[in-house]
Design a protein around this motif. Sequence first.
Motif, mmCIF file in Angstrom:
data_model
loop_
_atom_site.group_PDB
_atom_site.id
_atom_site.type_symbol
_atom_site.label_atom_id
_atom_site.label_comp_id
_atom_site.label_asym_id
_atom_site.label_seq_id
_atom_site.Cartn_x
_atom_site.Cartn_y
_atom_site.Cartn_z
ATOM 1 N N PHE A 1 -8.935 58.360 -8.984
ATOM 2 C CA PHE A 1 -8.271 57.409 -9.872
ATOM 3 C C PHE A 1 -6.799 57.346 -9.456
ATOM 4 C CE2 PHE A 1 -11.637 59.714 -12.013
ATOM 5 C CZ PHE A 1 -12.405 58.711 -12.596
ATOM 6 N N ALA A 2 -6.429 56.275 -8.754
ATOM 7 C CA ALA A 2 -5.083 56.229 -8.165
ATOM 8 C C ALA A 2 -4.348 54.955 -8.577
ATOM 9 C CB ALA A 2 -5.189 56.302 -6.646
ATOM 10 N N ASN A 3 -3.054 54.932 -8.226
ATOM 11 C CA ASN A 3 -2.209 53.729 -8.335
ATOM 12 C C ASN A 3 -2.061 53.182 -9.751
ATOM 13 O OD1 ASN A 3 -2.084 53.847 -5.510
ATOM 14 N ND2 ASN A 3 -3.951 52.627 -5.351
ATOM 15 N N ALA A 4 -2.120 54.043 -10.759
ATOM 16 C CA ALA A 4 -1.992 53.536 -12.125
ATOM 17 C C ALA A 4 -0.717 54.031 -12.799
ATOM 18 C CB ALA A 4 -3.201 53.946 -12.949
ATOM 19 N N HIS A 5 -0.005 54.959 -12.158
ATOM 20 C CA HIS A 5 1.183 55.546 -12.808
ATOM 21 C C HIS A 5 2.425 55.354 -11.950
ATOM 22 C CE1 HIS A 5 -0.537 57.477 -16.363
ATOM 23 N NE2 HIS A 5 -1.619 57.665 -15.626
ATOM 24 N N THR A 6 3.440 54.776 -12.563
ATOM 25 C CA THR A 6 4.722 54.613 -11.876
ATOM 26 C C THR A 6 5.515 55.913 -11.924
ATOM 27 O OG1 THR A 6 4.692 52.382 -12.771
ATOM 28 C CG2 THR A 6 6.743 53.090 -11.747
ATOM 29 N N TYR A 7 5.319 56.660 -13.015
ATOM 30 C CA TYR A 7 6.073 57.909 -13.210
ATOM 31 C C TYR A 7 5.124 59.093 -13.053
ATOM 32 C CZ TYR A 7 9.086 54.279 -14.949
ATOM 33 O OH TYR A 7 9.827 53.123 -15.035
ATOM 34 N N HIS A 8 5.662 60.294 -13.184
ATOM 35 C CA HIS A 8 4.864 61.487 -12.928
ATOM 36 C C HIS A 8 3.893 61.782 -14.071
ATOM 37 C CE1 HIS A 8 7.952 63.215 -9.842
ATOM 38 N NE2 HIS A 8 7.426 62.065 -9.482
ATOM 39 N N ILE A 9 2.637 62.033 -13.707
ATOM 40 C CA ILE A 9 1.617 62.365 -14.713
ATOM 41 C C ILE A 9 1.891 63.770 -15.255
ATOM 42 C CG2 ILE A 9 -0.851 62.764 -15.084
ATOM 43 C CD1 ILE A 9 -1.379 60.767 -12.775
ATOM 44 N N ASN A 10 1.945 63.897 -16.589
ATOM 45 C CA ASN A 10 2.156 65.229 -17.175
ATOM 46 C C ASN A 10 0.927 65.734 -17.938
ATOM 47 O OD1 ASN A 10 2.284 63.982 -19.811
ATOM 48 N ND2 ASN A 10 4.426 63.453 -19.366
ATOM 49 N N SER A 11 0.005 64.839 -18.293
ATOM 50 C CA SER A 11 -1.160 65.260 -19.086
ATOM 51 C C SER A 11 -2.394 64.455 -18.709
ATOM 52 C CB SER A 11 -0.932 65.033 -20.588
ATOM 53 O OG SER A 11 0.246 65.622 -21.027
ATOM 54 N N ILE A 12 -3.542 65.121 -18.764
ATOM 55 C CA ILE A 12 -4.821 64.412 -18.797
ATOM 56 C C ILE A 12 -5.637 65.053 -19.916
ATOM 57 C CG2 ILE A 12 -5.032 63.508 -16.442
ATOM 58 C CD1 ILE A 12 -6.501 66.018 -15.621
ATOM 59 N N SER A 13 -6.445 64.251 -20.605
ATOM 60 C CA SER A 13 -7.233 64.784 -21.713
ATOM 61 C C SER A 13 -8.540 64.008 -21.799
ATOM 62 C CB SER A 13 -6.448 64.658 -23.020
ATOM 63 O OG SER A 13 -7.236 65.084 -24.109
#
Length: 419
Positions: A144-156
């Motif tokens: 799952f790529a190319n969906a965040h401009t900023y840094h991912i901090n959480s997945i749930s």
Amino acid sequence: DIISTVEFNHSGELLATGDKGGRVVIFQQEQENKIQSHSRGEYNVYSTFQSHEPEFDYLKSLEIEEKINKIRWLPQKNAAQFLLSTNDKTIKLWKISERDKRPEGYNLKEEDGRYRDPTTVTTLRVPVFRPMDLMVEASPRRIFANAHTYHINSISINSDYETYLSADDLRINLWHLEITDRSFNIVDIKPANMEELTEVITAAEFHPNSCNTFVYSSSKGTIRLCDMRASALCDRHSKLFEEPEDPSNRSFFSEIISSISDVKFSHSGRYMMTRDYLSVKIWDLNMENRPVETYQVHEYLRSKLCSLYENDCIFDKFECCWNGSDSVVMTGSYNNFFRMFDRNTKRDITLEASRENNKPRTVLKPRKVCASGKRKKDEISVDSLDFNKKILHTAWHPKENIIAVATTNNLYIFQDKVN
């Protein structure tokens, strides 16, 4: 390598750690010793694989480091295990499966894999499975790529086990586990003018059994609970949890230390726990104006905030976790100390994860920190605490009193004392 996340699976049999080098190491609980209770806390390496590689964003001239920010296990549905791992930009779904048989006796292939000349085949063989040494294989099933401009901090992962959320500094996206080419943006706090930016998202989590509810915390110390039934874009929260600030404690650092570094729902779904720099707070989801319990993790550092600001430690992001029955909470501190708070008896304890007491079956001694005045014999002075040794990541076995504590590059597994 520096450990960056620790997570037990739903049964507690497997424990995954992610590190700064993009690797995931999975440990498995000793099987044959399930009967012998004293060795139930023994975990051995089960599988190691490279989850993420360093990348380069050519459009932004940015290096994307391979460090694993979070790992989340999916509930087991068949013989294989599945987990999600993420770095700053890309989330991957991994399948971990075992193989202890191999097919033999192909008609058109030799045992070493070379193809045979079909004209030499005179008889028809039926391939058979032969036993072989156990192999644990990890394979990426979805990226799952190319969906965040900023840094991912959480997945749930949602309690419907079909969808999950991923949060970065300004946005939260909702994904389907089967669909990689699109996600839905459910929270967007990015202002039209970035100069007006006053807060960022620090953590987000789905409710454990209500699939339409999730919370996200902010750097301003607020927690917003959102209901996805209300609207497609959850910019307007259903509830806002915020404790009014005590004016007597107001200082230059108030805003920094009120930033929430972690939020976790209790297993029951009735409470949630938040961790800020100095304390752990337990909130009842039915009461928004103040937490029902507050535990001071290292109040003795309040007088040291100036030097912690200078060495950047004040920005450390400590995580917190619940035990299986929601009666005890745990979080890390400095000097490789970690703290536990019993919600029923209101007792708390400070323990140390260090090389000195890492002999198996060593009973951990409670530690005490002397804030000021005369230091007792077994106390440690605040000034002698090592701020480079810190426990940011902890995890608690979902069913037993077994905990995993990550110091910078060591993983310690402790269990309660067995008589």
